[in-house]
Design a protein around this motif. Structure first.
Motif, PDB file in Angstrom:
ATOM      1  N   ARG A  33       0.846  -1.178   0.000  1.00 38.39           N
ATOM      2  CA  ARG A  33       0.000   0.000   0.000  1.00 38.39           C
ATOM      3  C   ARG A  33       0.891   1.240   0.000  1.00 38.39           C
ATOM      4  N   LEU A  52       0.942   6.701   3.541  1.00 38.88           N
ATOM      5  CA  LEU A  52       0.079   7.876   3.629  1.00 38.88           C
ATOM      6  C   LEU A  52       0.761   8.935   4.478  1.00 38.88           C
ATOM      7  N   ARG A  53       0.656  10.172   4.025  1.00 41.08           N
ATOM      8  CA  ARG A  53       1.181  11.266   4.832  1.00 41.08           C
ATOM      9  C   ARG A  53       0.189  11.561   5.953  1.00 41.08           C
ATOM     10  N   ASP A  70      -2.809  13.223   4.677  1.00 38.08           N
ATOM     11  CA  ASP A  70      -3.743  12.316   4.006  1.00 38.08           C
ATOM     12  C   ASP A  70      -4.669  11.666   5.023  1.00 38.08           C
ATOM     13  N   LEU A  71      -4.067  11.219   6.135  1.00 41.75           N
ATOM     14  CA  LEU A  71      -4.881  10.599   7.179  1.00 41.75           C
ATOM     15  C   LEU A  71      -5.921  11.579   7.695  1.00 41.75           C
ATOM     16  N   ARG A 103      -7.188  14.128   6.119  1.00 39.38           N
ATOM     17  CA  ARG A 103      -8.218  14.381   5.112  1.00 39.38           C
ATOM     18  C   ARG A 103      -9.184  13.208   4.996  1.00 39.38           C
ATOM     19  N   LEU A 104      -8.673  12.018   5.209  1.00 38.80           N
ATOM     20  CA  LEU A 104      -9.546  10.851   5.097  1.00 38.80           C
ATOM     21  C   LEU A 104     -10.421  10.696   6.339  1.00 38.80           C
ATOM     22  N   LEU A 105      -9.784  10.863   7.503  1.00 43.89           N
ATOM     23  CA  LEU A 105     -10.486  10.507   8.738  1.00 43.89           C
ATOM     24  C   LEU A 105     -11.358  11.627   9.279  1.00 43.89           C
ATOM     25  N   TYR A 154     -14.939  11.924   7.996  1.00 42.85           N
ATOM     26  CA  TYR A 154     -15.626  10.668   8.321  1.00 42.85           C
ATOM     27  C   TYR A 154     -16.039  10.645   9.777  1.00 42.85           C
ATOM     28  N   ILE A 181     -22.142  -0.815   8.590  1.00 50.80           N
ATOM     29  CA  ILE A 181     -21.272  -1.432   7.589  1.00 50.80           C
ATOM     30  C   ILE A 181     -21.144  -2.928   7.789  1.00 50.80           C
ATOM     31  N   ILE A 190     -14.213  -6.287   5.917  1.00 51.77           N
ATOM     32  CA  ILE A 190     -15.055  -5.152   6.290  1.00 51.77           C
ATOM     33  C   ILE A 190     -16.165  -5.610   7.226  1.00 51.77           C
ATOM     34  N   TYR A 207     -14.655  -6.078  10.602  1.00 52.48           N
ATOM     35  CA  TYR A 207     -14.391  -4.758  11.160  1.00 52.48           C
ATOM     36  C   TYR A 207     -15.688  -4.132  11.695  1.00 52.48           C
TER      37      TYR A 207
END
Lengths: 567, 128
Positions: A37, A40-41, A44-45, A47-49, A52, A109, A351, A354
């Motif tokens: 993979r 990730l910077r 980035d984390l 922006r993703l998390l 959310y 999910i 998933i 999780y």
């Protein structure tokens, strides 16, 4: 200032993104060779998390904080008492918020895709009898997973064993019977709901068939001294069951069944199950209580204080076990049906795992925070509120306000809690939109939300008044539901569906513990035998108010039509 | 003067298509309008991308509900617009989306008569 020359082109080159052309095929090829993979910077984390987490966090925050602030604010402003153990209450509420966030996300999910798949595939592939028994099990298993069900157990400690012995028994040694009765009731309701979807029965008929016997049983129980104290609990159980797990899970299956029987065009096919799921547990709990009391006092088990020996009773482990016990049956049921009955494997297995992990972790956090946070807060408020009109129980200080004003303040406070809790409910918002479409805009979304909120508020005030003035619960329930039934007879089917379901929508995992604890705290102070029944009153209120509003709107449109005909 | 039944075809037009997560489109439209775009069309869509799958469990944080934007821009502005959108939609993070640009052969929309007149009088196609 020293002058420095810089070519504009060089400046732009430094400011702009450097562009480079790479063939997409070459890029894909290069990525295939490197299985790892990409790193990730930190940004980035973030922006993703952040989006959310923040959306899901604020969703729960909005549900919990206004109510908590209202309870604290009333104590601070009207009663001039500050919160005891503010730290642990704040921590507990935080745990509740985070726990609910995890739990809801995990259910969404992990379980929802599975339930939807089962709901769509099962009606075509299996015999209706299998489907019905699956519905029964699903309703029961979903009830175990409902976060609010733990609040019932948390409420047990405050019941006086002398004045309401059988109530204490049901919440103490027989608590498994109680939970099983509720789960069985919901299961029965779900399978009857499925039958209703298959055959297109009217909810109006069903309500008119089921409600009178329930009321009659309640009235009969009220005449028996042993059973009278159970009534409040039994009716509250109906409100507890229809929470954020049962409703969407059952709807997911119900929509599939409706589609397979060709009735999917009916926009109301989802409604109704919530209503049944709040009526049947009442019957189940009452029947259990009747059975237990018929065994005589010999069947009473000693009420043991919780023993704190053994690793499985200590704080983190006990909660882990109860969280697992809540979720595992539901997961097992869905997985077994998916793999054995439908012969399909579970897609996106990591998933799924999780999601289940999240749900268990969330349930664990919620349970940890429930007692320390919500229940403590509600109980404190319940303990303090009577000081507004009667002598302080501990210090013997004179009442803060004259009797009438104090009572008025208390009831206004109860109304505000009911109203506030309802307006913030997201499920109601969704319902409002459906209704606006169904009635071609005659029944506005705002109007529905306000009708339900006023109903819940008045219900809460009535429930509190009942505890304060030692009114018998069954009189209020009988009166309320008689009015509701009378209105049901003269209302249209759509409005009946809507009104009876709106009662179940309002009692989420935050409102239930708070109101239960508030009632029990109040009951303790004013010396009532038990403090249940507020939730039950909160369920009748909106039925009457929504039915009334619906009739009023119908009358208005009819009058307008008549007038336009004359013109 | 220009005739009423005339159709004006505009050339040197680029179409920028942006796929972002649901809820991000408003911000992209705002940036595009500030950079000189006349407007944007937003579709709702559903789908997953290449990077989203590579993210593993973190991929769950990426909403599979997407918004697709069509932005039509003059060829001169296209490159700078492309870059502005890339930066504002934070496309240098995996899972944030994708954008591409295509040349449009022709484009047509309402053109005010007086503006059209500035580009010369419309002539009928040679008869016969």
């Amino acid at each position: 200032m020293a002058e420095r020359k810089l070519r504009y082109g060089v400046y732009l080159g430094a400011v702009q993104r450097h562009k480079r052309q790479i063939s997409f095929a070459a890029l894909l090829e290069a990525e295939r060779l490197r299985p790892k993979r990409p790193p990730l910077r930190a940004v980035d984390l973030h922006r993703l998390l952040t989006p959310y987490v923040s959306v899901r966090f604020s969703e729960q925050l909005r549900a919990v904080v206004p109510l908590a602030l209202m309870l604290i604010g009333f104590q601070a402003l009207a009663l001039r008492t500050s919160l005891l153990d503010a730290d642990s209450v704040a921590l507990g509420i935080m745990a509740v918020i985070i726990g609910l966030m995890f739990f809801m996300e995990g259910v969404k999910i992990g379980l929802m895709p599975l339930a939807e798949n089962v709901g769509f595939q099962m009606p075509g592939k299996t015999h209706p009898a299998v489907l019905l028994s699956f519905s029964l099990l699903l309703g029961a298993a979903a009830t175990f997973a409902e976060p609010a069900i733990g609040a019932l157990q948390a409420a047990a400690s405050a019941i006086s064993p002398e004045r309401a012995p059988w109530l204490r028994q049901l919440l103490g040694p027989y608590v498994h019977w109680l939970v099983l009765a509720v789960a069985g009731g919901v299961g029965l309701a779900v399978s009857i709901g499925m039958l209703r979807t298959m055959f297109g029965w009217k909810l109006k008929t069903m309500v008119l068939l089921i409600m009178p016997p329930t009321l009659a049983l309640t009235a009969w129980c009220a005449q028996q001294p042993e059973l009278a104290s159970i009534i409040g609990l039994a009716w509250d159980c109906g409100a507890v069951t229809t929470g954020p797990v049962t409703v969407p899970l059952v709807l997911a299956v119900g929509v599939g069944v409706a589609a397979s029987t060709g009735r999917s065009d009916n926009p109301l096919s989802g409604f109704g199950i919530v209503t049944l799921a709040s009526i049947f547990p009442i019957l189940a709990v009452l029947s259990t209580a009747i059975y237990l009391t018929s065994q005589g006092s010999g069947a009473m088990l000693p009420v043991l204080p919780p023993v704190a020996d053994g690793w499985y009773n200590r704080t983190p482990f006990a909660e882990i076990i109860s969280a697992l016990r809540a979720i595992v049956p539901l997961v097992l049921l869905l997985v077994l049906v998916q793999t054995r009955l439908l012969g399909q494997s579970i897609r996106h297995r990591n998933i799924f795992v999780y999601g289940i992990g999240m749900a268990v972790a969330g349930m664990l956090l919620f349970n940890l925070g429930l007692t320390e946070g919500l229940v403590a807060l509600g109980e404190q408020a319940g303990n303090n509120v009577p000081w507004a009109f009667s002598e302080n129980r501990e210090t013997g200080a004179p009442p803060l306000y004259p009797f009438a004003l104090g009572i008025g303040l208390t009831l206004a406070f109860a109304f505000a809690i009911g109203f506030g809790a309802t307006v913030a409910e997201p499920a109601l918002n969704a319902m409002g939109m459906t209704v606006e479409n169904l009635t071609d805009g005659a029944f506005r979304k705002r109007m529905l939300i306000h009708a339900v909120a006023v109903g819940v508020g008045v219900g809460a005030a009535l429930g509190v008044a009942r505890i304060l003035f030692h009114l018998p619960a069954w009189v209020l329930l009988l009166g309320g539901y008689t009015i509701a039934l009378a209105l049901t007879v003269i209302s249209r089917e759509e409005i009946v569906n809507l009104a009876w379901d709106s009662a179940g929508v309002t009692t989420g995992p935050v409102t239930v513990p708070l109101l239960l604890a508030l009632g029990i705290g109040l009951g303790e102070v004013v010396g009532a035998a038990e403090g249940f029944g507020i939730l039950a009153m909160c369920s009748v209120g909106p039925i009457i108010s929504v039915l009334g509003t619906g009739l009023w709107i119908d009358m208005k449109t009819r009058r307008r039509k008549r007038r336009s005909k004359k013109v | 003067m220009s005739k009423k039944n005339e159709l004006i075809v505009l050339t040197d037009v680029m179409l920028i298509t942006v796929v972002v997560q649901r809820g991000v489109a408003d911000q992209v439209v705002q940036v595009a309008v500030e950079a000189g775009a006349q407007g944007a069309t937003v579709f709702h869509a559903h789908g997953t991308g290449l990077r989203q799958k590579h993210l593993g469990i973190l991929g769950l944080t990426v909403n599979t509900e997407k918004e697709i934007l069509y932005i039509v821009v003059p060829a001169e502005q296209a490159d700078s617009m492309f870059e502005r959108i890339f930066v504002s939609a934070k496309m240098d993070t995996p899972g944030m989306g994708i954008l591409w640009m295509t040349r449009l052969d022709k484009m047509s929309t309402y053109v005010p008569h007086d503006v059209a007149a500035r580009f010369g009088v419309h002539t009928e196609r040679a008869a016969g």
